[in-house]
Scaffold this active site. Structure first.
Site, PDB file in Angstrom:
ATOM      1  CB  THR A 126      -0.575 -96.009  -9.634  1.00 58.59           C
ATOM      2  OG1 THR A 126      -0.433 -94.761 -10.330  1.00 58.59           O
ATOM      3  CG2 THR A 126      -0.065 -95.874  -8.222  1.00 58.59           C
ATOM      4  CG  ASP A 127      -4.224 -98.523 -14.545  1.00 48.78           C
ATOM      5  OD1 ASP A 127      -4.021 -97.573 -15.333  1.00 48.78           O
ATOM      6  OD2 ASP A 127      -4.891 -99.526 -14.843  1.00 48.78           O
ATOM      7  CD1 TRP A 128      -3.038 -91.775 -16.764  1.00 44.82           C
ATOM      8  CD2 TRP A 128      -1.650 -93.391 -16.136  1.00 44.82           C
ATOM      9  NE1 TRP A 128      -1.817 -91.552 -17.369  1.00 44.82           N
ATOM     10  CE2 TRP A 128      -0.945 -92.524 -17.001  1.00 44.82           C
ATOM     11  CE3 TRP A 128      -0.956 -94.478 -15.600  1.00 44.82           C
ATOM     12  CZ2 TRP A 128       0.392 -92.703 -17.341  1.00 44.82           C
ATOM     13  CZ3 TRP A 128       0.380 -94.668 -15.944  1.00 44.82           C
ATOM     14  CH2 TRP A 128       1.025 -93.791 -16.801  1.00 44.82           C
TER      15      TRP A 128
END
Length: 694
Positions: free
Chosen positions: A231-233
């Site tokens: 995932t993106d953060w």
């Protein structure tokens, strides 16, 4: 591995040591993007993650020991049209990541420029899928040559920062496959990234990081991706949907309980909502990738960095990617020039860089303090590389004065007394924000005033993307320097002086006005926090120059545009199609008719004679060619067959329709160039078909 050990490998944490990060693990690198804990019992390495794009980023201002070489912005590297140059830059920043103790870089931004005001456009590869995919893939190859992992990101359609966690992109499959997804597909083929980072936004009503179509069907099934999806953060939303729909690693966990996996995933497996096989597949993908890329067998160790050697790499990239937009004979600056007025843009001390999580602090720290947002994604950061000092070194015979441009009347007065005026104008852009296309701080008025005072006015742009240029007709020359990195000062000076012949070409179109864009304003501003809103990509696959062509619009500066201090003639176009197939190759000559060596970018466009595509033509191939004065070079370019096809959703592949196709050799999207017509048979290409461009 035990079940707990497996669950350890699929959750990552913020690495930065800040008060808001409740998980401050001692093994995390200082001011790092993230860490995934290892398995000490098995000697399995932690994953130390550095944000990236232009180098080894730090979260917050870097102390001297964490300052690193800044590669030019992604859009500048794309402007080189030189995959070898991009790969060398990637290899350089990858080596600094390894030397800093990182085995994962969060680089490889390949989202297409659908919204010219997107604050992250500076990180990406432009508006065309072929160019963006090839160039970003080359950067990825370079990074991973250091036996570390890198991503490509942000998958997919993360084309605006306004409401990035709540915007729902609505697009039909065929349009997606022939535009943004094709860019990602090419980058995967070219770079073989270890990981793909999924984005914050929704796509057709489903969050990208739990989107079965994007992750399981397109990426893993159709493209055969063997790496892992992270995932993106903080872009994880649902324990079960994330797991079952293709996510392999959640990242950016910073608060107790605000995660989706760990014990929650273990419990979901116990309840039968997620299979044990799915967890094992996640772990297999992560472990296989770390082994395949060399991160296990060649563990990272902090080590010295050869900053002098790396400065040469970043400067070469900057020099190759700056784009000469206009020149009425004032450039290169003549040796006989006696007086030059240098104005604005903090050019006395440094060059601008882009902001956000990918912020890299160059050696010497921030040259201009106190500008922009005090908190993330700010502040404005200038690499300590002075164009003024560099130009004085290049032109020691000239008297070069300096004015900061704050007083427009004083700047104009200084310009009036000089042989030449050089105005530096800047636009800071950054993650989490979108920006108008108008230069801030009344810089347009500054340019106009200086141009009225001196007919030999040169403008140097330091921007993250295209901007409106209302004064273009009133100045003698314009150089787009983008964000040129930690050697930007000498690179700009060498192009202005003529020590370097400019060879960059635009990877994006510059509009004449906002009314030419599919959306004159970026949607979502002012909505309540958390409210999901739709953005319909009604332009479909007609992104950038394709949109202008489809609508019969004339941009201010076209895709592919770029001037040189010499002149080129392209000729003797020959097009060959293999019998019974869609393999098309193009051969041509490039002749240098000027008096100095230079590099030309030859663009090959394809178009169906009878129409039927999303736009009249597409870029199907390109090559950069260096030619000596009076000399010529012959080149052959193999076209990517998918650029001759239309996605057939019912049949699950690219279909080349039978008929006549016009192949054009040109210098830009507006150049009529030289054309030939060929006839191709009908052919189906599988979803994962590709042509190697390495």
């Amino acid at each position: 591995m035990t079940q707990d050990e497996k669950l350890t490998l699929v959750t990552g944490y913020f690495g930065v040591q800040k008060e808001w990060n409740y998980y401050r693990f001692p093994e995390a690198r200082p001011q790092s993007a993230g860490v995934v804990r290892g398995v000490p019992r098995l000697g399995f390495t932690p994953q130390w993650q550095s944000d990236a794009g232009s180098g080894v980023a730090t979260q917050g201002e870097a102390p001297p020991e964490l300052e690193r070489t800044v590669l030019p912005s992604g859009i500048l590297t794309a402007s080189t049209w030189d995959p070898q140059m991009a790969e060398q830059g990637g290899a350089m920043i990858g080596s600094e990541a390894r030397a800093t103790g990182y085995n994962v870089m969060l680089a490889g931004g390949v989202d297409l420029m659908r919204e010219p005001g997107n604050g992250r456009n500076f990180e990406y590869g432009g508006e065309d899928p072929l160019l963006a995919g090839i160039m970003v893939g080359a950067i990825v190859r370079g990074i991973q040559s250091n036996h570390i992992v890198t991503t490509i990101k942000h998958y997919a359609f993360n084309d605006q920062e306004t409401g990035r966690g709540t915007v729902n992109i609505v697009i039909d499959e065929a349009a997606a496959r022939m535009s943004d997804l094709l860019a990602f597909q090419l980058a995967v083929e070219q770079g073989d990234p270890g990981s793909v980072m999924c984005s914050y936004n929704l796509v057709n009503g489903v969050y990208a990081c739990q989107n079965d179509w994007l992750l399981n069907q397109v990426l893993k099934r159709d493209w055969g991706f063997k790496g892992y999806v992270m995932t993106d953060w903080g872009a994880q939303h649902d324990t079960v949907l994330n797991a079952n729909h293709g996510l392999d690693q959640e990242t950016g966990v910073s608060r107790f309980g605000q995660y989706q996996w760990l014990d929650k995933l273990g419990a979901a497996i116990t309840r039968g909502e997620v299979s044990q096989t799915r967890l094992d597949d996640m772990v297999h993908r992560i472990a296989r990738t770390l082994l395949a890329k060399g991160a296990i067998d060649e563990p990272v160790q902090p080590s010295p960095i050869d900053f002098a050697a790396h400065a040469k790499v970043t400067q070469a990239d900057a020099e190759a990617g700056m784009v000469l937009l206009k020149n009425e004979g004032v450039l290169p600056l003549a040796a006989k020039t006696k007086t030059i007025a240098l104005i604005g843009g903090h050019a006395d001390v440094g060059v601008l860089t882009g902001g956000g999580s990918a912020q890299v602090y160059a050696p010497g720290g921030n040259a201009v303090r106190g500008l922009g947002p005090a908190r993330w994604p700010g502040p404005h950061v200038y690499a300590r590389s002075s164009p003024l000092e560099a130009l004085r070194a290049e032109l020691p015979q000239a008297a070069i004065g300096w004015s900061d441009g704050a007083d427009v009347h004083a700047a104009a007065a200084a310009a009036a007394k000089a042989d030449v005026a050089v105005v530096f104008v800047t636009q800071w852009t950054a993650e989490a924000l979108d920006f108008p296309l108008t230069l801030p701080d009344a810089q347009d008025a500054l340019v106009e005033a200086v141009a009225r005072a001196n007919q030999h006015t040169i403008v140097v742009l330091e921007t993250g993307g295209p901007v409106l240029l209302p004064w273009l007709a009133h100045v003698s020359a314009v150089l787009e320097a983008w964000y040129p990195g930690s050697q930007g000062g000498p690179a700009i000076a060498r192009v202005l002086s003529g020590a370097v012949n400019p060879s960059g070409h635009l990877p994006v179109s510059f509009p004449r006005a906002l009314s030419q864009l599919p959306r004159a304003a970026i949607a979502g501003a002012g909505l309540p926090k958390g409210q999901v809103f739709d953005v319909h990509y009604d332009e479909g696959a007609a992104v950038g120059y394709r949109w202008y062509d489809k609508k019969g619009l004339d941009p201010l500066l076209p895709f592919g545009h770029g001037l040189s201090y010499t002149a080129f003639v392209r000729s003797d176009l020959a097009v060959h199609a293999d019998a019974g197939s869609a393999r098309v190759s193009v051969t041509f000559r490039v002749r240098n008719t000027g008096k100095r060596s230079g590099k030309d970018v030859a663009l090959v466009f394809a178009a169906p004679v009878q129409g039927g595509w999303e736009a009249p033509k597409r870029l199907a191939g390109f090559v950069k060619v260096e030619v000596e004065p009076g000399g010529e070079q012959t080149r052959t370019v193999e076209l990517d067959s998918r650029l001759l096809a239309v996605w057939d959703t019912a049949r699950g592949g690219f279909r080349i329709a039978p008929g006549a196709y016009r192949i054009t050799l040109a210098s830009s999207a507006r150049d009529k160039g030289e054309s030939q017509t060929i006839t191709l048979p009908e052919q189906m290409l599988p979803a994962g078909a590709g042509v190697a461009h390495k």
